[in-house]
Write an enzyme that holds these catalytic residues in place. Structure first.
Site, PDB file in Angstrom:
ATOM      1  CG  ASP A 141      -2.140   0.851   1.097  1.00  0.00           C
ATOM      2  OD1 ASP A 141      -1.979   2.085   0.982  1.00  0.00           O
ATOM      3  OD2 ASP A 141      -3.254   0.304   1.103  1.00  0.00           O
ATOM      4  CG  PHE A 145     -19.286 -13.332  -1.570  1.00  0.00           C
ATOM      5  CD1 PHE A 145     -20.347 -12.623  -2.097  1.00  0.00           C
ATOM      6  CD2 PHE A 145     -18.465 -14.039  -2.440  1.00  0.00           C
ATOM      7  CE1 PHE A 145     -20.602 -12.616  -3.468  1.00  0.00           C
ATOM      8  CE2 PHE A 145     -18.703 -14.049  -3.805  1.00  0.00           C
ATOM      9  CZ  PHE A 145     -19.776 -13.333  -4.322  1.00  0.00           C
ATOM     10  N   GLY A 155     -31.376   0.956  10.349  1.00  0.00           N
ATOM     11  CA  GLY A 155     -30.921   1.039   8.956  1.00  0.00           C
ATOM     12  C   GLY A 155     -29.587   0.366   8.752  1.00  0.00           C
ATOM     13  CB  CYS A 180     -20.535  -3.727   0.649  1.00  0.00           C
ATOM     14  SG  CYS A 180     -18.784  -4.164   0.625  1.00  0.00           S
ATOM     15  NE  ARG A 232     -28.112  -0.647  14.650  1.00  0.00           N
ATOM     16  CZ  ARG A 232     -27.902  -0.698  13.336  1.00  0.00           C
ATOM     17  NH1 ARG A 232     -28.298  -1.735  12.641  1.00  0.00           N
ATOM     18  NH2 ARG A 232     -27.317   0.299  12.712  1.00  0.00           N
TER      19      ARG A 232
END
Length: 473
Positions: free
Chosen positions: A38, A166, A275, A280, A447
């Site tokens: 990086d 994933f 929410g 992603c 939550r």
């Protein structure tokens, strides 16, 4: 043709995807040298820190890095050297949503992908397998291949693969140890299939063969966007139902539990909340919207756009409910916000609901005290500044303070808002907290985390998402 034997891997990008993914590859493949590079020296220094204060918080990650770092796992800013040495290169750079120009607000900004691709072409002196690890729009591999072929040296061949991640933050290491599937996309040519087999052999060191899926290049790219869109759609669907529950007297927990028993639906991702957030879901859905519009599919674009709009509506609805419950004004009132990360077990704050809630509370001229067990203070200030770019940070700091504990944040508060489902919030000494608060003491559970009946007995006025305020809990 026989697949390349991979002995050295380079990963360009030491962020949330590249760091954990390639650290696990190094752990599981001690015979392969893995170098994560990086240009951000501070980030690489953190990965190399003697006390293992890593730049990313992820349960289990430190243990993986401790076992592999210095053995066959290395972190470096020497990008060119790592590219030259490796047979296989992961491109795992940031692909944020564009803020200006064509597709602003929807399309992915592929600037970092292109820069990394051009650097590979300029530096490489031998053939390479180049793997898209970043989440990218469909057919990005075609652009990468065009750049690589136009700038390659003689006898230097590039094969492009798509290998989307994933991972769920908070469980990323376990997701890597025992993935539901590893998806590898390639051109369906002898060379592409051979490159695909080379990467599949790397994963075969710990992933069962039946869990490695090989598909076409474009299907692989689209599958990542599709998976995130479908998961986000489930969250928005249950959140839409939570609004109906609040209006009718139904209980969203009970409704979701009943729905989840249907084997065609299943119980996962059916928990109502204030929410979804993270790096992603929103980004990938907006990317899908842009792709749909680019393919002249306006109805499809409108369908997926509604998933994001419902998510924004849920956040606005929740902050309005706080104001309405506190006698239609929170001006001058103290609100304790517990949690700033977008979900528990991560320090990631990208698209966190807490940011939107605090911005809304500030617009009502409330005073906010924030506590999160993992998010760095500098990150909180940066996010709040970005959310209100026209408001000077000094002004924000007059209305927002960061506490060192949940108890400190709640002291003298008029209301508590649970914005992140950290386990420790469930186990707080709520009786002690109640004593320190202004009365009536309000608690808003965004939550579905705490026992509302138990807190009501203590004396709290509890408002839970997906349940009506006016009816007994």
């Amino acid at each position: 043709m026989s697949p390349t034997k991979v002995t050295k891997i380079c990963c360009i990008g030491a962020g949330y995807v590249g760091g954990p993914t390639c650290a696990v590859i190094a752990l599981k493949c001690p015979h392969i040298k893995v170098t994560i590079v990086d240009l951000n020296k501070a980030r690489i220094d953190a990965w190399n820190s003697p006390d293992f204060k890593l730049p990313i918080y992820e349960p289990g990650l430190e243990d993986v890095v401790r076992k592999a770092r210095g053995r066959n796992l290395f972190f470096s800013t020497d990008v060119d050297k790592a590219i030259q040495e490796a047979e296989l290169i992961f491109v795992s750079v940031n692909t944020p949503t564009k803020k200006s120009g064509v597709g602003a607000g929807f399309a992915a900004d592929l600037n970092y992908v292109e820069l990394a691709t051009r650097n590979i072409a300029n530096v490489a002196t031998s053939s390479k397998i180049v793997v898209e690890k970043s989440t990218v729009p469909c057919r990005t591999a075609e652009s990468m291949r065009t750049i690589l072929e136009a700038n390659s040296k003689p006898n230097c061949r590039f094969d492009i693969l798509s290998n989307p991640e994933f991972l769920a933050e908070g469980t990323a290491i376990q997701d890597l140890f025992k993935p539901d599937r590893v998806l590898i996309g390639s051109l369906q040519t002898p060379e592409g299939i051979s490159a695909c087999e080379a990467l599949a052999e790397v994963y075969a060191n710990w992933v069962p063969k039946e869990r490695v899926l090989t598909v076409g290049l474009w299907s692989s790219e689209l599958s990542k966007l599709a998976a995130n869109a479908m998961l986000a759609q489930r969250i928005s669907s249950v959140n839409a139902l939570s609004a109906i529950c609040e209006a009718t007297g139904a209980n969203i927990d009970e409704v979701a539990h009943a729905i989840g028993y249907d084997t065609r639906i299943g119980p996962k991702f059916l928990k109502a909340s204030v929410g979804f957030g993270g790096s992603c879901f929103q980004k990938d859905i907006l990317n899908l919207v842009y792709l749909s519009e680019s393919c002249h599919l306006p109805e499809v674009a409108a369908y997926w756009r509604q998933v994001v709009e419902m998510n924004e509506y849920q956040k606005r609805r929740f902050s309005k409910r706080v104001v309405d419950t506190l006698f239609n004004t929170i001006t001058g009132k103290r609100i304790a916000v517990l949690g700033f990360a977008f979900k528990a077990d991560t320090g990631d704050t990208r698209e966190s609901a807490a940011i939107t809630l605090i911005k809304d509370f500030l617009s009502e001229r409330a005073f906010v005290k924030v506590f999160d067990p993992q998010v760095q203070h500098d990150q909180i200030w940066m996010d709040l500044q970005e959310a209100s770019p026209l408001v000077p940070l000094d002004h924000i700091k007059k209305h927002v303070s960061i506490s060192g504990s949940a108890l400190e944040a709640c002291k003298n508060a008029d209301a508590i808002v649970i914005a992140t489902e950290w386990k420790e919030f469930k186990e707080l000494d709520w009786e002690e907290i109640y004593k320190t608060m202004n009365k009536p003491a309000f608690l808003f559970d965004g939550r579905l985390l705490v026992d509302a009946a138990k807190l009501t007995k203590i004396g709290f006025k509890v408002t839970t998402i997906g349940r009506p305020s006016a009816l007994p809990v």
